[in-house]
Design an enzyme around this catalytic site. Structure first.
Site, mmCIF file in Angstrom:
data_model
loop_
_atom_site.group_PDB
_atom_site.id
_atom_site.type_symbol
_atom_site.label_atom_id
_atom_site.label_comp_id
_atom_site.label_asym_id
_atom_site.label_seq_id
_atom_site.Cartn_x
_atom_site.Cartn_y
_atom_site.Cartn_z
ATOM 1 C CB ALA A 186 -0.927 -0.018 1.207
ATOM 2 N NE ARG A 201 -3.088 -4.280 9.028
ATOM 3 C CZ ARG A 201 -2.900 -4.641 7.764
ATOM 4 N NH1 ARG A 201 -2.168 -3.896 6.971
ATOM 5 N NH2 ARG A 201 -3.420 -5.747 7.302
ATOM 6 C CD GLN A 257 1.791 -7.255 0.335
ATOM 7 O OE1 GLN A 257 1.283 -7.591 1.388
ATOM 8 N NE2 GLN A 257 2.902 -6.545 0.287
ATOM 9 C CG HIS A 275 -3.775 -9.386 -1.617
ATOM 10 N ND1 HIS A 275 -3.127 -8.555 -0.736
ATOM 11 C CD2 HIS A 275 -3.496 -10.652 -1.203
ATOM 12 C CE1 HIS A 275 -2.484 -9.283 0.170
ATOM 13 N NE2 HIS A 275 -2.677 -10.552 -0.101
ATOM 14 C CB CYS A 315 -23.426 -11.771 -14.065
ATOM 15 S SG CYS A 315 -22.671 -12.457 -15.551
ATOM 16 C CB THR A 329 4.640 -4.206 1.994
ATOM 17 O OG1 THR A 329 3.939 -5.198 2.737
ATOM 18 C CG2 THR A 329 6.003 -4.733 1.615
ATOM 19 C CB SER A 330 3.351 -3.232 7.435
ATOM 20 O OG SER A 330 2.287 -4.111 7.124
HETATM 21 P P1 NAD Z 1 0.249 -1.735 5.211
HETATM 22 O O1 NAD Z 1 -0.818 -0.705 5.334
HETATM 23 O O2 NAD Z 1 0.261 -2.840 6.197
HETATM 24 O O3 NAD Z 1 1.674 -1.027 5.273
HETATM 25 C C1 NAD Z 1 2.001 0.066 4.456
HETATM 26 C C2 NAD Z 1 3.491 0.306 4.594
HETATM 27 O O4 NAD Z 1 3.852 1.343 3.700
HETATM 28 C C3 NAD Z 1 3.914 0.735 5.988
HETATM 29 O O5 NAD Z 1 5.082 0.005 6.333
HETATM 30 C C4 NAD Z 1 4.212 2.224 5.828
HETATM 31 O O6 NAD Z 1 5.260 2.652 6.678
HETATM 32 C C5 NAD Z 1 4.666 2.276 4.388
HETATM 33 N N1 NAD Z 1 4.467 3.559 3.713
HETATM 34 C C6 NAD Z 1 3.460 4.461 3.866
HETATM 35 N N2 NAD Z 1 3.617 5.488 2.999
HETATM 36 C C7 NAD Z 1 4.733 5.212 2.280
HETATM 37 C C8 NAD Z 1 5.397 5.868 1.225
HETATM 38 N N3 NAD Z 1 4.962 7.025 0.704
HETATM 39 N N4 NAD Z 1 6.514 5.293 0.704
HETATM 40 C C9 NAD Z 1 6.989 4.112 1.208
HETATM 41 N N5 NAD Z 1 6.406 3.455 2.218
HETATM 42 C C10 NAD Z 1 5.275 3.987 2.732
HETATM 43 O O7 NAD Z 1 0.200 -2.228 3.708
HETATM 44 P P2 NAD Z 1 0.499 -3.665 3.081
HETATM 45 O O8 NAD Z 1 1.698 -4.240 3.729
HETATM 46 O O9 NAD Z 1 0.471 -3.468 1.618
HETATM 47 O O10 NAD Z 1 -0.734 -4.556 3.532
HETATM 48 C C11 NAD Z 1 -2.043 -4.062 3.418
HETATM 49 C C12 NAD Z 1 -2.973 -4.870 2.542
HETATM 50 O O11 NAD Z 1 -4.047 -4.002 2.225
HETATM 51 C C13 NAD Z 1 -2.378 -5.276 1.232
HETATM 52 O O12 NAD Z 1 -2.421 -6.635 1.171
HETATM 53 C C14 NAD Z 1 -3.252 -4.655 0.140
HETATM 54 O O13 NAD Z 1 -3.966 -5.663 -0.549
HETATM 55 C C15 NAD Z 1 -4.301 -3.866 0.843
HETATM 56 N N6 NAD Z 1 -4.320 -2.431 0.475
HETATM 57 C C16 NAD Z 1 -4.136 -2.076 -0.812
HETATM 58 C C17 NAD Z 1 -4.155 -0.738 -1.158
HETATM 59 C C18 NAD Z 1 -3.939 -0.372 -2.615
HETATM 60 O O14 NAD Z 1 -4.269 -1.163 -3.497
HETATM 61 N N7 NAD Z 1 -3.379 0.798 -2.880
HETATM 62 C C19 NAD Z 1 -4.355 0.236 -0.203
HETATM 63 C C20 NAD Z 1 -4.580 -0.177 1.116
HETATM 64 C C21 NAD Z 1 -4.542 -1.517 1.440
#
Ligand code: NAD
Length: 258
Positions: free
Chosen positions: A26, A38, A105, A123, A152, A193-194
């Site tokens: 994200a 989150r 993701q 995902h 559909c 990603t966290s």
């Molecule tokens: P996460 O929310 O758990 O973690 C996001 C990470 O990105 C954190 O470690 C944060 O410190 C970091 N971060 C925030 N802004 C940043 C930036 N500008 N540059 C670099 N790092 C930055 O996200 P995740 O680990 O991807 O897990 C969340 C799940 O939620 C994923 O599996 C995804 O499917 C979904 N999700 C997707 C989206 C999307 O498609 N854009 C958005 C939200 C959540």
């Protein structure tokens, strides 16, 4: 070592790499205006994650649809949301033959919009619908989004956005392709990603065990940073990735499509 030293070191490794794999979350889309789920301003501060549970979707479709419509169709997939410089760097590396694939993701389609062709969507993708009755797949633009859940056009069954709801399995092809890519790369770049979401969070460890150099770009430290990351670049993906590219080209000019 300072971040600048780390950036130079990472840029040098990338310039020599032959098979790079990027693994995104994200955070790479945060600078495009999509908040993570989150943390501060996270989507779950406003919505209940249960709305995206697969059983809830089929049992309480109207309630779930209301939330899905607001998060994904009114917001994520509206025309204002565009790739940012971080996405474009990955697309350019793929065009240059350096980057083998992106494992993402994210479900926002921004890697493909930026130009990446080989994207393993761990995902799924919110810009498609799928019918679980007749297996038809529709791009979002072919489906009229209203207050009522979408049906559909072919068989009349309830459509499902083609991202993975809580309680659903990972698409098999995306999983297999991601494992294969992680097994066969020389540099693996973890971006935004966290590392909290399983089983996606197991993919970087595969690359590490195979001897790939792990570069991590993240605003905050993650579950990977102290365990498998070789070079940690702390900051925003949309600012750090272009620096890696510019240093790679030995030029101070900002590429024109940024
Ligand atoms: P996460 O929310 O758990 O973690 C996001 C990470 O990105 C954190 O470690 C944060 O410190 C970091 N971060 C925030 N802004 C940043 C930036 N500008 N540059 C670099 N790092 C930055 O996200 P995740 O680990 O991807 O897990 C969340 C799940 O939620 C994923 O599996 C995804 O499917 C979904 N999700 C997707 C989206 C999307 O498609 N854009 C958005 C939200 C959540």
């Amino acid at each position: 070592m300072t971040t600048n030293d780390n950036i130079s070191k990472a840029a040098e490794i990338i310039s020599k790499a032959k098979k790079i794999v990027a693994f995104t979350g994200a955070g790479i889309s945060a600078e495009s205006g999509i908040p993570p789920f989150r943390g501060e301003n996270g989507i779950w501060n406003k919505y209940d994650p249960d709305s995206l549970d697969i059983d809830y979707y089929y049992r309480h479709t109207k309630e779930s649809w209301k939330v899905i419509k607001e998060i994904f169709f009114d917001f994520f997939n509206n025309n204002e949301i565009k790739p940012n410089p971080g996405h474009y760097v990955l697309a350019e590396w793929e065009k240059e033959g350096k980057l083998k694939c992106v494992i993402t993701q994210n479900i926002d389609d921004l890697h493909r919009i930026a130009g990446n062709k080989v994207v393993h969507e761990f995902h799924g993708n919110s810009s498609r619908f799928v019918c679980k009755q007749c297996d038809a797949v529709y791009p979002l633009k072919e489906i009229k989004i209203t207050e009522e859940p979408a049906l559909c056009p072919r068989c009349g069954h309830l459509l499902k956005p083609d991202f993975i709801f809580f309680g659903e399995g990972i698409p098999q092809d995306a999983y297999q392709n991601s494992v294969e890519a992680a097994n066969d790369c020389d540099v693996f770049i973890i971006i935004g990603t966290s590392g909290q979401v399983s089983p996606a969070n197991m993919i970087p460890g595969i690359a590490k065990r195979k001897g790939a150099i792990i570069i991590e770009i993240n605003r905050d430290r993650s579950l990977y940073t102290d365990y498998i990351t070789d070079i940690f670049l702390q900051g925003k993906a949309g600012e750090i990735l272009p620096k890696l590219k510019i240093r790679n080209q030995g030029s101070n000019h900002t590429p024109s499509n940024y």
